[in-house]
Design an enzyme around this catalytic site. Structure first.
Site: not given
Length: 267
Positions: A100, A161, A187-188, A209-210
């Site tokens: 990635k 994040g 993301a997001g 992830n987050t």
């Protein structure tokens, strides 16, 4: 539900998860096992996968024999750093080529630098890497990355994040409609409904992830995300009803309904 295919390999899960920000490796393993994810992304500059021989290795709890590792270039701001990081990952993982790529442009927002990203992608593709690329939600750039030879494009839903969810579904829809390679939101995502919306739009998968690691109960959130991705995919395949301000056709048919007579007086 048909399977996800990336770079010729088939996966039953459309949820991809990261390995950072957990309390420890035990929590990482528990959350990822619960998520059902088969592809896990690893920040080479932040996670030990063998480059630090005296420290615990992520590979001890998430072995490559059970998961497809996706080395990423999180924390890289230049072409040189990104390419060097993925070359190191290939050495550490015995020639592993699926990666990635992300080249960031701003340390505060972590928004991608697309000029540097494109340059890095060109180099990596020429060196035989199979590049999944983190990108802005610009449909023109997404198509350019596809035509260069990237194996998947990964537009942001909102800033890394942030947990803000999908802020521009229209751009994502254009990217999806024009892509011939997998499109994965990256993301997001903040909660399960964000993941479901991404899948309902027609995304091939979601990477997060987050949203899991920063939840009060990461393992429970991993379970929710697994179900959300599956539900969103099923809804997309089923085809939702058209939106209407109001419906002229009641859901309960009136044809054949027995009419009731008005009460009459005895006069």
């Amino acid at each position: 539900m048909n399977n996800l295919i990336i770079a010729g390999k088939t996966y039953s899960s459309r949820l991809l998860v990261g390995t950072g920000k957990y309390e420890d490796f035990n929590e990482t393993r528990a959350a990822i096992e619960t998520s059902g994810a088969e592809i896990i992304t690893v920040a080479i500059r932040r996670t030990n996968i063998g480059q630090n021989a005296d420290e615990p290795s992520l590979l001890d709890v998430l072995p490559p024999s059970q998961y497809t590792l996706l080395p990423n270039t999180a924390g890289c701001y230049t072409v040189e750093d990104a390419v060097r990081t993925l070359r190191l990952a290939r050495e550490l993982l015995d020639g592993h080529s699926l990666v990635k790529l992300e080249v960031l442009g701003d340390p505060k927002t972590l928004y991608p630098n697309m000029v540097e990203t494109i340059k890095a992608a060109e180099i990596l593709i020429k060196e035989g890497f199979q590049v999944m690329v983190y990108t802005s939600d610009d449909p023109i750039i997404a198509k350019q990355l596809e035509e260069m030879g990237c194996v998947a494009v990964m537009p942001l839903a909102s800033l890394i994040g942030s947990g803000m969810g999908i802020l521009n579904p229209w751009n994502l829809q254009i990217i999806i409609d024009n892509a011939k390679i997998p499109v994965l939101v990256d993301a997001g995502v903040g909660t399960a409904s964000d993941a479901t919306i991404a899948m309902e739009l027609g995304c091939d998968g979601v990477l997060m992830n987050t949203a899991i690691a920063a939840a009060r109960n990461p393992v429970l959130m991993a379970s929710a995300m697994r179900k959300a991705v599956e539900a969103g995919r099923e809804a997309y395949l089923a085809g939702r009803m058209a939106k209407k301000l109001y419906s002229a056709s009641p859901s309960s048919p009136t044809d054949g309904v027995i009419a009731t007579k008005k009460a009459t007086s005895g006069k």
